[in-house]
Scaffold this motif. Sequence first.
Motif, PDB file in Angstrom:
ATOM      1  N   SER A   1       0.752  -0.941  -0.191  1.00 28.91           N
ATOM      2  CA  SER A   1       0.251   0.232  -0.461  1.00 28.91           C
ATOM      3  C   SER A   1       0.894   1.315  -0.191  1.00 28.91           C
ATOM      4  N   LYS A   2       0.205   2.789  -0.573  1.00 32.19           N
ATOM      5  CA  LYS A   2       0.875   3.760  -0.800  1.00 32.19           C
ATOM      6  C   LYS A   2      -0.282   4.513   0.223  1.00 32.19           C
ATOM      7  N   GLY A   3       0.289   5.084   1.328  1.00 29.88           N
ATOM      8  CA  GLY A   3      -0.185   5.685   2.006  1.00 29.88           C
ATOM      9  C   GLY A   3       0.029   7.904   1.843  1.00 29.88           C
ATOM     10  N   LYS A   4      -0.253   8.696   2.385  1.00 35.61           N
ATOM     11  CA  LYS A   4       0.078  10.254   2.225  1.00 35.61           C
ATOM     12  C   LYS A   4       1.822  10.479   2.376  1.00 35.61           C
ATOM     13  N   VAL A   5       2.053   9.521   3.265  1.00 38.48           N
ATOM     14  CA  VAL A   5       3.618   9.425   3.740  1.00 38.48           C
ATOM     15  C   VAL A   5       4.483   8.252   4.216  1.00 38.48           C
ATOM     16  N   ARG A   6       3.814   6.648   5.062  1.00 31.92           N
ATOM     17  CA  ARG A   6       4.774   6.250   4.255  1.00 31.92           C
ATOM     18  C   ARG A   6       4.083   4.625   3.166  1.00 31.92           C
ATOM     19  N   ASP A   7       4.533   4.458   3.553  1.00 27.07           N
ATOM     20  CA  ASP A   7       4.724   2.926   2.292  1.00 27.07           C
ATOM     21  C   ASP A   7       5.145   1.560   2.499  1.00 27.07           C
ATOM     22  N   ILE A   8       4.316   0.517   2.911  1.00 28.23           N
ATOM     23  CA  ILE A   8       4.199  -0.348   2.821  1.00 28.23           C
ATOM     24  C   ILE A   8       4.534  -1.611   1.877  1.00 28.23           C
ATOM     25  N   PHE A   9       5.670  -2.448   2.306  1.00 29.16           N
ATOM     26  CA  PHE A   9       6.059  -3.262   1.226  1.00 29.16           C
ATOM     27  C   PHE A   9       5.692  -5.076   1.941  1.00 29.16           C
ATOM     28  N   ASP A  10       5.442  -6.208   1.133  1.00 31.12           N
ATOM     29  CA  ASP A  10       4.931  -6.981   1.615  1.00 31.12           C
ATOM     30  C   ASP A  10       6.566  -8.337   1.282  1.00 31.12           C
ATOM     31  N   LEU A  11       7.359  -8.235   2.512  1.00 31.28           N
ATOM     32  CA  LEU A  11       8.179  -8.667   2.926  1.00 31.28           C
ATOM     33  C   LEU A  11       8.244 -11.030   2.933  1.00 31.28           C
ATOM     34  N   GLY A  12       7.016 -11.336   3.059  1.00 26.65           N
ATOM     35  CA  GLY A  12       6.714 -12.737   3.198  1.00 26.65           C
ATOM     36  C   GLY A  12       6.416 -13.026   4.423  1.00 26.65           C
ATOM     37  N   GLU A  13       7.008 -13.161   5.540  1.00 28.16           N
ATOM     38  CA  GLU A  13       7.237 -13.182   6.603  1.00 28.16           C
ATOM     39  C   GLU A  13       6.612 -12.029   7.680  1.00 28.16           C
ATOM     40  N   HIS A  14       7.102 -10.478   7.011  1.00 25.53           N
ATOM     41  CA  HIS A  14       7.179  -9.571   7.822  1.00 25.53           C
ATOM     42  C   HIS A  14       6.954  -8.573   6.614  1.00 25.53           C
ATOM     43  N   LEU A  15       6.429  -7.908   6.778  1.00 29.08           N
ATOM     44  CA  LEU A  15       6.566  -6.115   6.461  1.00 29.08           C
ATOM     45  C   LEU A  15       7.815  -4.833   6.545  1.00 29.08           C
ATOM     46  N   LEU A  16       7.997  -3.645   5.539  1.00 28.67           N
ATOM     47  CA  LEU A  16       8.809  -3.298   5.345  1.00 28.67           C
ATOM     48  C   LEU A  16       8.027  -2.196   5.736  1.00 28.67           C
TER      49      LEU A  16
END
Length: 187
Positions: A18-33
């Motif tokens: 996802s892409k937010g107003k300030v932060r972006d989230i990336f799926d790394l499988g077991e965890h998120l970045l």
Amino acid sequence: MSDKTYTTIEPAGLKRLSKGKVRDIFDLGEHLLFVASDRISAFDVVLPQGIPHKGAALTQISKFWFERTADIVPNHMIETDIDKMPAEVRANAEMLRDRSMLVKKGKVYPVECIVRGYLTGSGWKDYRRTGAVCGIKLPEGLVDGDKLPEPIFTPTTKAESALGGHDEAITFEQMVDTVGRQVAETL
């Protein structure tokens, strides 16, 4: 730390969740970045300019408080040192250093929990229209920027399109309807 201002976060080889107003989230499988950009958001509007190193500052502030409160309440933070993160993150080190947080995956609730001590922004608009903020009646005669008699809890919905949508104020009972009473009372 790079001197570049990152208003767009496009790391090679990472799957954007996802892409937010300030932060972006990336799926790394077991965890998120979680990656904090240098984008500026004011009253749910993303401005075209960025602030150099804003994302790094936000991440370091979050890290500080997550570390200081970890013995009070568990949190999602795993690591902020990019050199200790997976190879696909390290491959984008210039862009991601100091602004990234490796986190545990968790359940997402489509609400934002806001505590207000002052009347301004969307709370001021709500007050002018209804005399209340998120259903909480406030004294008459307040003006924009006034300190509230006591802090108030003012939940909002999370906009589906974080860059184009606006969060909407809701009452605590509407939050209960969305996430359930037990969750609402623990958030």
